[in-house]
Design a protein around this motif. Structure first.
Motif, mmCIF file in Angstrom:
data_model
loop_
_atom_site.group_PDB
_atom_site.id
_atom_site.type_symbol
_atom_site.label_atom_id
_atom_site.label_comp_id
_atom_site.label_asym_id
_atom_site.label_seq_id
_atom_site.Cartn_x
_atom_site.Cartn_y
_atom_site.Cartn_z
ATOM 1 N N SER A 65 35.069 45.527 52.161
ATOM 2 C CA SER A 65 33.772 45.440 51.504
ATOM 3 C C SER A 65 33.172 44.048 51.673
ATOM 4 C CB SER A 65 33.902 45.776 50.020
ATOM 5 O OG SER A 65 34.716 44.824 49.367
ATOM 6 N N SER A 66 31.939 43.893 51.238
ATOM 7 C CA SER A 66 31.243 42.620 51.392
ATOM 8 C C SER A 66 31.906 41.485 50.614
ATOM 9 C CB SER A 66 29.779 42.765 50.938
ATOM 10 O OG SER A 66 29.727 43.187 49.576
ATOM 11 N N ASP A 67 32.602 41.815 49.524
ATOM 12 C CA ASP A 67 33.287 40.792 48.731
ATOM 13 C C ASP A 67 34.790 40.773 48.994
ATOM 14 O OD1 ASP A 67 33.805 43.228 47.609
ATOM 15 O OD2 ASP A 67 33.415 42.613 45.533
ATOM 16 N N SER A 68 35.197 41.343 50.144
ATOM 17 C CA SER A 68 36.627 41.365 50.458
ATOM 18 C C SER A 68 37.171 39.950 50.655
ATOM 19 C CB SER A 68 36.883 42.209 51.711
ATOM 20 O OG SER A 68 36.192 41.667 52.829
ATOM 21 N N GLY A 69 36.296 39.031 51.116
ATOM 22 C CA GLY A 69 36.738 37.652 51.273
ATOM 23 C C GLY A 69 37.150 37.033 49.945
ATOM 24 N N ASP A 70 36.379 37.328 48.898
ATOM 25 C CA ASP A 70 36.731 36.817 47.575
ATOM 26 C C ASP A 70 38.027 37.439 47.073
ATOM 27 O OD1 ASP A 70 34.450 35.265 47.556
ATOM 28 O OD2 ASP A 70 33.235 36.805 46.561
ATOM 29 N N ARG A 71 38.200 38.730 47.368
ATOM 30 C CA ARG A 71 39.431 39.407 46.918
ATOM 31 C C ARG A 71 40.651 38.845 47.643
ATOM 32 N NH1 ARG A 71 38.107 43.705 43.807
ATOM 33 N NH2 ARG A 71 36.031 44.622 44.055
ATOM 34 N N LEU A 72 40.531 38.616 48.943
ATOM 35 C CA LEU A 72 41.648 38.038 49.684
ATOM 36 C C LEU A 72 41.913 36.602 49.227
ATOM 37 C CD1 LEU A 72 40.916 39.380 53.284
ATOM 38 C CD2 LEU A 72 42.581 40.228 51.625
ATOM 39 N N ALA A 73 40.834 35.890 48.876
ATOM 40 C CA ALA A 73 41.010 34.532 48.347
ATOM 41 C C ALA A 73 41.760 34.571 47.016
ATOM 42 C CB ALA A 73 39.657 33.860 48.171
ATOM 43 N N SER A 74 41.538 35.627 46.237
ATOM 44 C CA SER A 74 42.242 35.756 44.958
ATOM 45 C C SER A 74 43.739 35.942 45.165
ATOM 46 C CB SER A 74 41.669 36.923 44.149
ATOM 47 O OG SER A 74 41.985 38.170 44.737
ATOM 48 N N ILE A 75 44.125 36.583 46.286
ATOM 49 C CA ILE A 75 45.551 36.725 46.593
ATOM 50 C C ILE A 75 46.156 35.358 46.897
ATOM 51 C CG2 ILE A 75 47.228 37.715 48.195
ATOM 52 C CD1 ILE A 75 45.430 40.110 48.533
ATOM 53 N N GLY A 76 45.453 34.574 47.717
ATOM 54 C CA GLY A 76 45.933 33.225 48.011
ATOM 55 C C GLY A 76 46.010 32.371 46.764
ATOM 56 N N ARG A 77 45.033 32.525 45.881
ATOM 57 C CA ARG A 77 45.031 31.771 44.628
ATOM 58 C C ARG A 77 46.206 32.202 43.752
ATOM 59 N NH1 ARG A 77 39.884 32.959 43.470
ATOM 60 N NH2 ARG A 77 38.949 31.592 45.017
ATOM 61 N N SER A 78 46.531 33.494 43.777
ATOM 62 C CA SER A 78 47.674 33.987 42.994
ATOM 63 C C SER A 78 48.977 33.362 43.484
ATOM 64 C CB SER A 78 47.763 35.517 43.098
ATOM 65 O OG SER A 78 46.633 36.140 42.539
ATOM 66 N N LEU A 79 49.133 33.269 44.808
ATOM 67 C CA LEU A 79 50.336 32.646 45.364
ATOM 68 C C LEU A 79 50.413 31.171 44.999
ATOM 69 C CD1 LEU A 79 50.558 34.263 48.914
ATOM 70 C CD2 LEU A 79 52.203 34.516 47.047
ATOM 71 N N TYR A 80 49.290 30.478 45.111
ATOM 72 C CA TYR A 80 49.243 29.060 44.744
ATOM 73 C C TYR A 80 49.586 28.871 43.269
ATOM 74 C CZ TYR A 80 47.096 24.535 43.656
ATOM 75 O OH TYR A 80 46.856 23.263 43.204
ATOM 76 N N PHE A 81 49.021 29.719 42.431
ATOM 77 C CA PHE A 81 49.286 29.683 40.993
ATOM 78 C C PHE A 81 50.772 29.900 40.727
ATOM 79 C CE2 PHE A 81 49.586 31.588 36.778
ATOM 80 C CZ PHE A 81 48.734 30.805 36.027
ATOM 81 N N ALA A 82 51.350 30.925 41.388
ATOM 82 C CA ALA A 82 52.752 31.265 41.152
ATOM 83 C C ALA A 82 53.679 30.141 41.600
ATOM 84 C CB ALA A 82 53.107 32.560 41.872
ATOM 85 N N VAL A 83 53.438 29.584 42.791
ATOM 86 C CA VAL A 83 54.311 28.524 43.307
ATOM 87 C C VAL A 83 54.268 27.298 42.392
ATOM 88 C CG1 VAL A 83 54.648 26.886 45.198
ATOM 89 C CG2 VAL A 83 54.184 29.290 45.699
ATOM 90 N N ALA A 84 53.059 26.885 42.014
ATOM 91 C CA ALA A 84 52.924 25.706 41.163
ATOM 92 C C ALA A 84 53.586 25.920 39.802
ATOM 93 C CB ALA A 84 51.443 25.360 40.982
ATOM 94 N N VAL A 85 53.337 27.074 39.193
ATOM 95 C CA VAL A 85 53.893 27.354 37.866
ATOM 96 C C VAL A 85 55.408 27.467 37.927
ATOM 97 C CG1 VAL A 85 54.052 29.097 36.052
ATOM 98 C CG2 VAL A 85 51.818 28.417 36.931
ATOM 99 N N VAL A 86 55.920 28.219 38.891
ATOM 100 C CA VAL A 86 57.367 28.445 38.974
ATOM 101 C C VAL A 86 58.115 27.133 39.195
ATOM 102 C CG1 VAL A 86 59.183 29.498 40.372
ATOM 103 C CG2 VAL A 86 57.179 30.842 39.738
ATOM 104 N N VAL A 87 57.655 26.322 40.132
ATOM 105 C CA VAL A 87 58.367 25.079 40.454
ATOM 106 C C VAL A 87 58.302 24.086 39.299
ATOM 107 C CG1 VAL A 87 58.402 23.073 41.987
ATOM 108 C CG2 VAL A 87 58.050 25.362 42.934
ATOM 109 N N ILE A 88 57.098 23.820 38.816
ATOM 110 C CA ILE A 88 56.946 22.782 37.789
ATOM 111 C C ILE A 88 57.510 23.246 36.450
ATOM 112 C CG2 ILE A 88 55.292 21.348 36.542
ATOM 113 C CD1 ILE A 88 53.454 21.559 38.954
ATOM 114 N N GLN A 89 57.230 24.491 36.075
ATOM 115 C CA GLN A 89 57.699 24.989 34.779
ATOM 116 C C GLN A 89 59.221 24.959 34.698
ATOM 117 O OE1 GLN A 89 55.957 28.722 33.258
ATOM 118 N NE2 GLN A 89 58.028 29.429 32.850
ATOM 119 N N ASN A 90 59.902 25.398 35.757
ATOM 120 C CA ASN A 90 61.355 25.425 35.717
ATOM 121 C C ASN A 90 61.951 24.032 35.853
ATOM 122 O OD1 ASN A 90 62.425 28.356 35.630
ATOM 123 N ND2 ASN A 90 60.787 28.471 37.123
#
Length: 297
Positions: A65-90
């Motif tokens: 769709s026309s906003d598929s770029g934003d949706r795919l960016a949200s996946i990358g943001r989710s990975l960035y969020f997870a890596v930062a939280v998992v490493v620093i939190q633990n």
């Protein structure tokens, strides 16, 4: 022959087991199957409006769709969020657990203070940080004014997402600390005494005794933080409402179903299924390596 007694007592364990199983089927498994079904439909959630099966159209819409770029960016943001939280939190949780395990004076107070954000909940924690970082006279803004600068904090495209990561870590660091502390307290003191006699103290003792012995706690913490980070949307909703480049895949599910003028339950269900596969895949890969690490240690 009658481990649970005779008569009605014989069926009591099965009855007690059946109640939670039934509740899970009604409130957990059932809605999950409905989500799978809806992902192949054009259901909108509008009362009285009919819906039909459209196959994999919702899934193709997600990627084309026309906003598929934003949706795919949200996946990358989710990975960035997870890596930062998992490493620093633990890392922070383990550091605090090691300090508290040394029987510092007032250690019970420290445990309570660090675990308090977990008890407060997402909404209260989010509102606290909104007040602290209020750009119109909040304490954080007053401090920045003292140094001759200013910021919009959660309204700043450049730092809003990183601030959410900070708040997420602040909220759940105490949970990780508690699990690590339980693992540390289960280590026999004899191991440290034997290690000390062999010249292992300080960092060597932590590397060769402490860290291998808390491997199960490390695995549990890593998996919980990975799954929790990839499923996080509530703190994002409270702090920014998904604005300022803070949308993740989990938040996209909510926004698609409830956050627009015309809700799209079919597409939201498809996004939810994509998120499920995403979280499941990442979690299984992490579990594989963490279990192998336990065996190697």
């Amino acid at each position: 022959m009658y481990p649970f007694g005779k008569g009605a007592a014989r069926i009591m364990p099965y009855l007690l087991l059946g109640i939670p199983v039934l509740l899970y089927l009604l409130l957990g498994f059932g809605p999950s199957m409905v989500t799978v079904l809806f992902s192949f439909t054009d259901a909108t959630g509008v009362p009285g409006q009919t819906w039909s099966f459209i196959g994999f159209e919702n899934y193709t819409t997600f990627f084309t769709s026309s906003d598929s770029g934003d949706r795919l960016a949200s996946i990358g943001r989710s990975l960035y969020f997870a890596v930062a939280v998992v490493v620093i939190q633990n890392a922070v949780g383990l550091f605090m657990a090691v300090l508290i395990n040394k029987k510092l004076k007032g250690d019970m107070l420290y445990r309570s203070v660090f675990f308090l954000p977990v008890v407060l909940g997402v909404t209260v924690s989010g509102l606290i940080w909104q007040l602290l970082a209020n750009p119109l006279g909040g304490p954080a803004q007053a401090l920045m004014n003292f140094f001759g600068t200013s910021s919009n904090f959660f309204g700043d495209y450049n730092i809003a997402f990183e601030l959410i990561i900070f708040v997420q870590i602040w909220m759940y660091m105490g949970y990780s600390m508690t699990i690590f502390l339980a693992g540390l307290q289960s280590i026999p003191s004899d191991l440290y005494e034997a290690g000390y006699m062999d010249g292992a103290s300080g960092w060597k003792a932590f590397k060769n005794i402490t860290f291998p012995m808390i491997a199960p706690s490390f695995t549990v913490n890593m998996l919980l933080s990975i799954i929790g980070a990839l499923q996080t949307f509530d703190i994002i909703y409270v702090l920014t409402g998904g604005k300022f480049n803070t949308t993740t895949l989990a938040f996209d599910v909510y926004a698609t179903a409830f956050g627009t003028g015309t809700s799209d339950y079919g597409l939201a269900s498809a996004v939810a299924m994509i998120q499920f596969v995403f979280v499941f895949t990442v979690s299984m890969i992490a579990l594989y390596y963490l279990r192998r690490r336990e065996v190697e240690m």
